[in-house]
Scaffold this motif. Structure first.
Motif, PDB file in Angstrom:
ATOM      1  N   SER A 151       0.833  -1.200   0.000  1.00 30.20           N
ATOM      2  CA  SER A 151       0.000   0.000   0.000  1.00 30.20           C
ATOM      3  C   SER A 151       0.869   1.251   0.000  1.00 30.20           C
ATOM      4  O   SER A 151       0.632   2.197  -0.762  1.00 30.20           O
ATOM      5  N   SER A 161     -15.051  -0.850  -2.495  1.00 35.41           N
ATOM      6  CA  SER A 161     -14.795  -0.453  -1.110  1.00 35.41           C
ATOM      7  C   SER A 161     -14.990  -1.620  -0.145  1.00 35.41           C
ATOM      8  O   SER A 161     -14.270  -1.730   0.857  1.00 35.41           O
ATOM      9  N   ASN A 164     -11.805  -3.552  -0.015  1.00 35.95           N
ATOM     10  CA  ASN A 164     -10.811  -2.830   0.768  1.00 35.95           C
ATOM     11  C   ASN A 164     -11.113  -2.912   2.265  1.00 35.95           C
ATOM     12  O   ASN A 164     -10.245  -3.192   3.088  1.00 35.95           O
ATOM     13  N   ASN A 165     -12.377  -2.681   2.619  1.00 35.58           N
ATOM     14  CA  ASN A 165     -12.757  -2.648   4.030  1.00 35.58           C
ATOM     15  C   ASN A 165     -12.562  -3.991   4.718  1.00 35.58           C
ATOM     16  O   ASN A 165     -12.136  -4.056   5.880  1.00 35.58           O
ATOM     17  N   ASN A 168      -8.906  -4.465   5.562  1.00 34.32           N
ATOM     18  CA  ASN A 168      -8.539  -3.584   6.666  1.00 34.32           C
ATOM     19  C   ASN A 168      -9.028  -4.131   8.000  1.00 34.32           C
ATOM     20  O   ASN A 168      -8.313  -4.104   9.010  1.00 34.32           O
ATOM     21  N   ASN A 174      -5.361   0.365   7.958  1.00 34.25           N
ATOM     22  CA  ASN A 174      -6.112   1.525   7.480  1.00 34.25           C
ATOM     23  C   ASN A 174      -5.624   1.895   6.080  1.00 34.25           C
ATOM     24  O   ASN A 174      -5.262   3.036   5.805  1.00 34.25           O
ATOM     25  N   PRO A 176      -5.723   3.052   2.446  1.00 31.30           N
ATOM     26  CA  PRO A 176      -6.676   3.940   1.756  1.00 31.30           C
ATOM     27  C   PRO A 176      -7.308   3.277   0.540  1.00 31.30           C
ATOM     28  O   PRO A 176      -6.763   2.318  -0.022  1.00 31.30           O
ATOM     29  N   ASP A 177      -8.466   3.796   0.149  1.00 31.18           N
ATOM     30  CA  ASP A 177      -9.180   3.268  -1.014  1.00 31.18           C
ATOM     31  C   ASP A 177      -8.426   3.611  -2.296  1.00 31.18           C
ATOM     32  O   ASP A 177      -8.217   4.787  -2.609  1.00 31.18           O
ATOM     33  N   THR A 178      -8.013   2.599  -3.027  1.00 29.66           N
ATOM     34  CA  THR A 178      -7.455   2.768  -4.369  1.00 29.66           C
ATOM     35  C   THR A 178      -8.154   1.744  -5.246  1.00 29.66           C
ATOM     36  O   THR A 178      -7.926   0.542  -5.095  1.00 29.66           O
TER      37      THR A 178
END
Length: 284
Positions: A151, A161, A164-165, A168, A174, A176-178
């Motif tokens: 990351s 998302s 991603n979540n 995490n 944590n 970030p959203d990419t």
């Protein structure tokens, strides 16, 4: 600036997937490779000789086969691989100065799952997480550090998302959203309700025995509650190992099962019979 100009001039996008079957990841690799070629990027696909993907891109996208031995990438290559393959890339590739971009399509494939839990891991991410930290603490820490590293180096992107979540939450990060979302061609059209005073919905896609089964089951359960005035109809389009279980659980009169509808007739069916479509993954 000179270095960046050299990089762009010599960049080749290399898509890698070792699966021989057909699924969302394979379809996405094909779509991305074709779109990149349309935009003028040099593209290569690395895959098994007898795979579905290989048969679909034969004569269109340059191919390299994993059965031919260790693969050497050149400086300027960008290897695009599923995040779930991160632990195993050394099996297929020689060391090189190529860059790597991990694409997280199915985040749970990168969860650390203690074998002692068996199928319980599929139903409780929280249990899986805490047992992984307890029983496989060193490997859990390595994976967590690896995710943070890629990351920090802009070497990972996510399909959405939720993807991603979930990573995490599982690894207490944590990131970030990419996003690198599913590439699709949008066909816009205007239409009114297919049946005034009523709402017609449709599920479109394969029905497995875990994620998609659970999602469809939840949808149909909610529709039972909402459909007290009999103004909702539901079409289930698709097949898969979870369909039999769905049919036995939901034999309501407002639900119609159509099985697989070929692509030539699917658009026509949706336009004529559906107000709201529901789907998951590549089928969406």
């Amino acid at each position: 600036m000179i270095f960046m100009n050299w990089w762009w001039a010599n960049m080749r996008l290399v898509f890698f997937n070792s699966s021989t079957g057909i699924g969302g990841a394979e379809i996405l690799n094909i779509r991305l490779a074709l779109h990149c070629m349309e935009y003028g990027y040099e593209t290569l696909m690395i895959l098994p000789k007898d795979s579905y993907t290989s048969s679909k891109v034969e004569g269109i996208v340059p191919r390299c086969f994993i059965e031919d031995g260790l693969i050497t990438l050149k400086k300027g290559d960008v290897l695009i691989a599923p995040l779930s393959y991160a632990d195993d890339l050394g099996r297929w590739f020689e060391k090189s100065k190529a860059r790597v971009l991990f694409w997280s399509i199915h985040s749970k494939n990168f969860f650390l799952r203690p074998r002692i839990l068996g199928r319980l891991c599929k139903y409780s991410d929280l249990l899986c997480k805490y047992m992984a930290k307890l029983l496989l603490s060193k490997k859990y820490s390595r994976r967590r550090s690896f995710l943070q590293l890629i990351s920090d180096n802009n070497s990972v992107c996510f399909m959405d998302s939720g993807n991603n979540n979930s990573l995490n939450q599982f690894y207490n990060l944590n990131i970030p959203d990419t996003f690198l979302p599913i590439p699709i061609t949008l066909n816009k059209f205007d239409k009114g309700s297919v049946n005034k005073g009523k709402i017609s919905l449709a599920w479109v896609g394969r029905i497995d025995e875990s994620y998609k089964y659970n999602s469809l089951s939840r949808i149909l359960t909610d529709l039972r509650v909402l459909n007290k005035d009999k103004k909702i109809s539901m079409h289930v389009i698709g097949d898969g190992p979870g369909l039999k279980k769905i049919k036995s659980k939901f034999n309501d009169s407002f639900i119609k099962y159509h099985g697989v509808i070929d692509s030539e007739n699917l658009n026509y069916f949706i336009i004529k019979n559906v107000d709201i479509g529901l789907s998951m993954g590549t089928a969406a």
